[in-house]
Scaffold this active site. Structure first.
Site: not given
Ligand code: IPE
Ligand code: IPE
Ligand code: MG
Length: 244
Positions: A19, A67
């Site tokens: 993340d 997502n």
């Molecule tokens: C979790 O990250 C999913 C992945 C890293 C693929 P998210 O960014 O989607 O999680 P939340 O929304 O902060 O819980």
């Molecule tokens: C994780 O990074 C990757 C996916 C969930 C696809 P994020 O896209 O959630 O990155 P932040 O949390 O917005 O920084």
């Molecule tokens: Mg994230």
């Protein structure tokens, strides 16, 4: 690199919630898409490093079932990135002796991408140096629901007649992969976000503030040291001899 090449207590299976790509990019004035690209490059490096350390199983959360709620432009960018990596890296990945598993609901992905995924899994199916599971369009609740449906159907047709924990585990998308010993979540959030709900029952959990594109081999060493210092009791008591 960790002090010794094969530290004691090396986790057999590490799962990672990668993340922080978006925040990494925003903090540098870049588009979120650039953050995902940097995140994917970093994942490649960490697979290599894990293999070098002797980690047998690595499971990477790359895109959750939730997502799909993100703006279409971001989802499209992520699919493009996936297509690019499958096309460009599958053969190198194969040569490196790694086996690729993809878990999740792939029904929402474009057909050409699903075909590439199936080809890559087929090509690498006999590799054994490291087993890399990529959780894509994956949700833990979806995994459990899917297992329940399949168990119900197999009961109905008398393929099985008893249900126990091992059987339920074998119906999860992770199949015969052992449960993660260590879960790492980067990006400062301290939640599971619907990752491997069944499989994480007794994993050690390492939360770290580093945003995924910046998570390097030293950070992985630290997570492994955190794991190595844990005493895993699985509900039992430490030093059973002394407690007699
Ligand atoms: C979790 O990250 C999913 C992945 C890293 C693929 P998210 O960014 O989607 O999680 P939340 O929304 O902060 O819980
Ligand atoms: C994780 O990074 C990757 C996916 C969930 C696809 P994020 O896209 O959630 O990155 P932040 O949390 O917005 O920084
Ligand atoms: Mg994230």
């Amino acid at each position: 690199m960790l002090n010794s090449d094969k530290p004691n207590n090396l986790p057999r299976h590490i799962a990672v919630i990668m993340d922080g790509n978006g925040r990494w990019a925003t903090s540098k004035g870049l588009s979120r898409s650039k953050g995902h690209r940097a995140g994917a490059e970093n994942a490649q490096k960490l697979v290599e490093y894990s293999k070098k350390l002797g980690i047998k199983y690595l499971t990477l959360f790359t895109f959750s079932s939730e997502n799909w709620k993100r703006p279409k432009s971001e989802v499209d960018d992520l699919i493009r990135l996936l297509r690019y990596y499958l096309r460009k890296e599958t053969s190198e990945f194969h040569k490196s002796g790694a086996k690729l598993n993809i878990i999740g609901d792939l029904s929402k992905l474009p057909k050409d991408v699903v075909d590439m995924i199936n080809n890559a899994m087929d090509l690498t199916k006999d590799n054994n140096d490291i087993i890399v599971t990529v959780a894509l369009s994956y949700g833990g609740r979806q995994d459990i629901t899917n297992a329940v449906k399949n168990i119900a159907e197999d009961l109905r047709v008398n393929k099985i007649n008893e249900i126990d924990e091992d059987l339920v585990g074998s119906y999860m998308m992770t199949g015969d992969t052992p449960d993660p010993d260590l879960l790492i979540r980067t990006g400062a959030e301290t939640r599971i976000s619907n990752f491997l709900l069944w499989q994480l029952a007794y994993s050690e959990i390492y939360f770290c503030d580093v945003l995924w594109p910046d998570f390097n081999s030293l950070n992985l060493d630290k997570a492994i040291e955190f794991y190595a210092a844990k005493q895993r009791r699985f509900g039992g008591l430490p030093n059973l001899q002394e407690n007699k």
